[in-house]
Structures are given as structure tokens and as C-alpha cells.
Design an enzyme around this catalytic site. Structure first.
Site, PDB file in Angstrom:
ATOM      1  CE  LYS A 172      -1.795   2.983   2.067  1.00  0.00           C
ATOM      2  NZ  LYS A 172      -1.761   4.466   1.770  1.00  0.00           N
TER       3      LYS A 172
ATOM      4  N   GLY B  84       6.640   5.448   8.051  1.00  0.00           N
ATOM      5  CA  GLY B  84       5.936   6.722   8.043  1.00  0.00           C
ATOM      6  C   GLY B  84       6.063   7.434   9.375  1.00  0.00           C
ATOM      7  CB  SER B  85       4.122  10.199  10.801  1.00  0.00           C
ATOM      8  OG  SER B  85       2.807   9.700  10.913  1.00  0.00           O
ATOM      9  CB  THR B  86       5.930   8.790  15.647  1.00  0.00           C
ATOM     10  OG1 THR B  86       7.328   8.650  15.354  1.00  0.00           O
ATOM     11  CG2 THR B  86       5.664   8.186  17.016  1.00  0.00           C
ATOM     12  CD  GLU B  87       2.948  12.244  14.824  1.00  0.00           C
ATOM     13  OE1 GLU B  87       3.579  13.015  15.571  1.00  0.00           O
ATOM     14  OE2 GLU B  87       3.442  11.759  13.784  1.00  0.00           O
TER      15      GLU B  87
ATOM     16  N   GLY C 279       1.992   5.403  12.987  1.00  0.00           N
ATOM     17  CA  GLY C 279       2.469   4.130  13.516  1.00  0.00           C
ATOM     18  C   GLY C 279       1.705   3.701  14.754  1.00  0.00           C
TER      19      GLY C 279
ATOM     20  CD  GLU D 281      12.225   3.945   8.741  1.00  0.00           C
ATOM     21  OE1 GLU D 281      12.245   4.926   9.537  1.00  0.00           O
ATOM     22  OE2 GLU D 281      12.233   4.059   7.522  1.00  0.00           O
TER      23      GLU D 281
ATOM     24  CB  CYS E 111      13.064   8.306   8.504  1.00  0.00           C
ATOM     25  SG  CYS E 111      14.083   7.039   7.717  1.00  0.00           S
TER      26      CYS E 111
ATOM     27  CD  GLU F  49      10.410  12.841  11.187  1.00  0.00           C
ATOM     28  OE1 GLU F  49      11.292  12.205  10.589  1.00  0.00           O
ATOM     29  OE2 GLU F  49       9.295  12.362  11.465  1.00  0.00           O
TER      30      GLU F  49
END
Length: 323
Positions: A19, A72-75, A77, A94, A128, A225
Site C-alpha cells: 500500500k 511513516g510518521s510516529t503518529e 504508527g 520504521e 527519516c 520532526e
């Protein structure tokens, strides 16, 4: 572009669904074309374009999906972790970073300056592991910051289709607004702009390569970030101090160290909580080298032997032989 159906491979459970990010689907669809041309059976690899909140969320929550790997982003994730809880599927993540890049007083100035600039301005800072926090020994601070700023001034922004372009645009209008919002935040909170700090031109998603100094540790430009060509530079005095500053973040993906003293480099590398530490280099990767983060930079590792553990299960079979 053609559409690729979920084929017979699904019946065995041995299938991969890719995706792509909604901003960049075409390269993944081209990959699907090449896979089909190579003769891989239908259904072994499937490309599913769509938005994260629809297609991505459905994949993360689906009971027939046994493993999710997300970059992608921590949010996002964290949202995937919650969605995956239904069938306790394996998840590797990651995620983001706010990587420290440390220049000691004995570092080769030419190599360290070029390395520090490359660490943050590579791919317009949309990386990243971007070295977005530059720490320089106080005795070399102005020299290194001036050098990085001079490189930033000379970077030519433009279309990626033009041969002399050195830095292209950000990926979207949303990202442009995000990065310029951080720049405004830094200015309003008192950071000094050594170079850049603005949108470039009035067309496209271009932001000038930016070097900030004088920022406090509590500022958003230091803590969060940005995912753009923005580096925050600060001085330090000794190894223990810089180890604490390097770790003063919720992230732990990468770090850089520049020094001629390899013992000192390894001492600091052992203290930094990051998945990859580069010494006198940056952004060096290899298929055999495990890559991943500490803390909110993610779970698990990509590449290397460690990556296989997330995609395999251990089975014990016991059989009695004889009477």
C-alpha cells in the site's frame, strides 16, 4: 495504469500487499508492472493504492493479515498498533527521527561540514534519519555552522526534471505548510535564522535550505520532526554533555559522529540511544546491515538477519519414536 487482482496465491496465505503513500502511487504501480513482466504469478505481490485512513486502516485491522510493516510518521504508527490488536498480528514500524549529528573539535572541517550539510539537505530533508540536530564543539561552532550555511546558500532549487537542479520540491502542499509552520514557530520563539527560513518562490512546494541557531531545547523546531531542509545547530563542550543532549529526544533512529579519535567516537556511539550510528559518514546503508530505531522511532529492524525474525514463526514438532 492497469489494476492487479488478488490472485490464487491468497489461498496459501503467501502473498504480499503493498500500500503506497497516497502522494506517491505511480512508482509502486510501475513496480507491479515489472513484477508481472518478470513472470511472477498473479497474487504473489499486490499493489493497493489508496488513502491511509481507508485502504491503510483496513489492511492494518484485517484478520487475514498476519504481518504489517509500516514506514511513516510516529503518529500513524501508533494508530496501526491499535488497529493491529484485533488478531494480534505482528507489526514492525520504521517511524520518525530527530537525529543528532555531532562534530568534535578534532574533526576534519571539510569532511564534517560537507557531511553535516548532506545529512540534512539530502532529499530536501524528507528523510527519516535526517541529521536535523547539529551539535558542534564550542571551539569550532561558528566555523562549522558558517560552512554548512554557505553550502545551503549555494544549493539550486528547481524541478527534478532539470539537469542542474540540486534540490527539488517538498512532496505536497500539506508538507509545505507543515515545514513553513515550523519555520514561523522557530522565529516566533526566538531562534536565529543563519540562512534560508522561507518558502522559495510563489509556485511549487519549495522551501529554502535553512540553518537555525540560538534555539532552546524546549522549542518545537528542536523537539519535533520537521521532515524538511531545516537544521538546528547548537554548541557543546564535552562528551558527557553531548551524550545527554543527543538522547534528549523521544526519537532514536540515527546519529552521526565526526572526529579523528575513533575511541572517542565509539564511546559516544555506545552512549547514544539510536538504531544506527555513523562515524565520519552519514546515510550509509547495506542489505546486510540492520536498520531501525529506538524509542518512538519504531519497532523491529529492516534488512540484515534481524529482519527475517519478524516474517517467520518458530514451530516445535515432537514425535515419539518406537514403543
Amino acid at each position: 495504469m492497469a489494476a492487479w487482482k488478488l490472485g490464487p496465491a491468497l489461498a496459501t496465505g503467501n502473498t504480499v500487499i503493498l500500500k503506497p503513500a497516497e502522494q506517491t502511487p505511480l512508482s509502486a504501480l510501475r513496480l507491479a508492472e515489472l513484477i508481472a513482466e518478470a513472470g511472477v504469478p498473479d497474487g504473489v505481490v499486490n499493489v493497493l493504492p489508496g488513502y491511509g485512513e481507508t485502504a491503510g486502516a483496513a489492511l492494518a485491522a484485517h484478520d487475514d493479515v498476519d504481518k504489517v510493516a509500516f514506514t511513516g510518521s510516529t503518529e500513524v504508527g501508533k494508530l496501526i498498533v491499535h488497529a493491529a490488536a484485533g488478531n494480534l498480528k505482528k507489526v514492525t514500524l520504521e517511524l520518525g527521527g530527530k537525529s543528532p549529528n555531532v562534530v568534535f573539535d578534532d574533526a576534519d572541517p571539510e569532511i564534517a561540514i560537507a557531511g553535516a550539510a548532506n545529512a540534512i539537505f539530502f532529499n530536501h530533508g524528507q528523510c527519516c534519519v535526517a541529521g536535523s540536530r547539529l551539535f558542534v564543539h564550542e571551539s569550532r561552532f561558528d566555523e562549522v555552522v558558517d560552512g554548512v550555511s554557505e553550502i545551503a546558500r549555494g544549493i539550486k532549487l528547481g524541478s527534478g526534471l532539470e539537469a542542474d537542479t540540486q534540490m527539488g520540491p517538498l512532496v505536497s502542499d500539506e508538507q509545505l505548510r507543515r515545514v513553513t509552520g515550523y519555520l514561523e514557530s522557530g522565529r516566533s520563539e526566538g531562534a536565529e535564522t543563519r540562512v534560508g527560513g522561507r518558502r522559495h518562490g510563489d509556485r511549487g512546494y519549495f522551501v529554502e535550505p535553512t540553518v537555525l541557531t540560538g534555539a532552546r531545547p524546549d522549542m518545537k523546531v528542536v523537539r519535533e520532526e520537521i521532515f524538511g531542509p531545516v537544521v538546528v545547530a547548537a554548541p557543546f563542550s564535552d562528551l558527557d554533555e553531548i551524550a545527554a543532549q543527543a538522547n534528549a529526544t523521544s526519537f532514536g533512529l540515527g546519529a552521526g559522529i565526526w572526529t579523528r579519535d575513533i575511541a572517542k567516537a565509539h564511546t559516544l556511539a555506545g552512549k547514544i540511544r539510536a538504531g544506527t550510528v555513523w562515524i565520519n559518514c552519514y546515510n550509509v546503508f547495506d542489505a546486510a546491515l540492520p536498520f531501525g530505531g529506538y524509542k518512538q522511532s519504531g519497532w523491529g529492524r529492516e534488512m540484515g538477519h534481524e529482519a527475517l525474525e519478524a516474517y517467520t514463526e518458530v514451530k516445535a514438532v515432537c514425535a515419539q519414536i518406537g514403543g
